[in-house]
Write an enzyme that holds these catalytic residues in place. Structure first.
Site, mmCIF file in Angstrom:
data_model
loop_
_atom_site.group_PDB
_atom_site.id
_atom_site.type_symbol
_atom_site.label_atom_id
_atom_site.label_comp_id
_atom_site.label_asym_id
_atom_site.label_seq_id
_atom_site.Cartn_x
_atom_site.Cartn_y
_atom_site.Cartn_z
ATOM 1 N N HIS A 1 -3.776 -5.586 1.118
ATOM 2 C CA HIS A 1 -2.908 -5.998 2.184
ATOM 3 C C HIS A 1 -2.842 -7.230 2.556
ATOM 4 C CE1 HIS A 1 -2.255 -1.936 3.839
ATOM 5 N NE2 HIS A 1 -3.475 -1.425 3.106
ATOM 6 N N GLU B 1 -1.163 -8.700 4.692
ATOM 7 C CA GLU B 1 -0.775 -8.948 6.062
ATOM 8 C C GLU B 1 -2.042 -8.802 6.981
ATOM 9 O OE1 GLU B 1 -0.912 -4.720 5.599
ATOM 10 O OE2 GLU B 1 -0.485 -6.212 4.237
ATOM 11 N N CYS C 1 0.845 -1.337 0.031
ATOM 12 C CA CYS C 1 0.060 -0.148 -0.036
ATOM 13 C C CYS C 1 0.879 1.178 -0.001
ATOM 14 C CB CYS C 1 -0.994 0.026 1.350
ATOM 15 S SG CYS C 1 -2.418 1.157 1.063
#
Length: 273
Positions: free
Chosen positions: A228, A230, A94
């Site tokens: 994302h 994660e 990002c």
């Protein structure tokens, strides 16, 4: 033990998730403020993986990721160049992807030769979303079969085909995530396997050119993306996880697979092995 160095700056807000992602994948992580890394560039020498977290660094003043990118170009390029030359894996998510593109780390030199004195010029950009608004959503993604990216290679095949469309989704949260590049660069990315991730047809919410959600350098070791992974280390983060088949929920999530792939690559294990 694989060592991951994660960089944060004022305004980043995904560093804890990134620490957890690499820890869960088997790496030893350290989290450092950008100022500390600039003061001690040798920190990069000890890293097998270098990552820049997502968020809104320095409030995204001027442009998203611009201040971190300029500071990295000015103060860290020799250390980053040497790390890239020795095969250090790098990850920008990002805001980190925006930084990598502006800092010249992505798409990287076409010939794989990092310049001695100055970082490569910026060749692509993450522009305002096509609709002009911030988007927070889970989007379907797909991995090109010919990708060179060691982070995403084999990601689709990790799940049964019958549930792949349901499982292969990643969350986005950005206002400037529309990937744009000139035609010559797009052709180069395609021919060299540097498209690492695409939004699925119909899920290109930000209007990225060629549906590109993430790219890598020619070696496949430096990777940046807007979604994302994660934030998708556990199945209960999936928007309708209770409806997924139990056999699927016994597998690692797509996010976990991406970080596991990186740690294995840093250990010298071939992708897909």
């Amino acid at each position: 033990m694989i060592r991951a160095l994660i960089v944060r700056a004022p305004g980043t807000n995904c560093d804890s998730e990134l620490v957890r992602a690499f820890d869960s994948a088997g790496a030893t992580t350290s989290l450092a403020h950008l100022d500390r890394v600039i003061e001690r560039p040798a920190l990069l020498d000890a890293a097998d993986i270098f990552a820049v977290a997502g968020g809104f660094s320095y409030g995204d003043d001027i442009a998203s990721g611009r201040i971190v990118a300029v500071r990295m170009r000015q103060h860290l390029y020799p250390a980053l160049r040497d790390a890239a030359r020795r095969g250090c894996l790098m990850f920008g998510v990002c805001n980190g992807f925006q930084v990598f593109v502006q800092a010249g780390l992505l798409p990287g030199p076409a010939d794989g030769k990092w310049p001695d004195d100055a970082p490569p010029a910026q060749e692509a950009a993450l522009a305002f979303n096509a609709g002009g608004r911030f988007i927070d959503a889970w989007l379907g993604v797909e991995v090109p079969s010919d990708t060179a990216c060691v982070w995403t290679r084999g990601l689709g095949e990790a799940f049964p085909k019958s549930v792949r469309d349901d499982v292969l989704r990643l969350p986005i949260a950005h206002g400037e995530g529309r990937f744009v590049a000139p035609p010559a660069l797009l052709a180069r990315l395609g021919s060299s396997g540097q498209v690492a991730l695409r939004y699925r047809e119909g899920d290109n919410a930000n209007g990225s050119t060629d549906r590109i959600a993430g790219i890598c350098d020619p070696t496949g070791r430096i990777f940046g993306l807007m979604p994302h992974p994660e934030r998708y280390l556990d199945w209960n983060r999936h928007p309708f996880w209770t409806r997924l088949d139990d056999s699927v929920r016994g597998l690692p999530t797509p996010g976990a697979v991406i970080f596991r792939n990186a740690v294995l690559a840093a250990q010298g294990v071939p992708a897909g092995a």
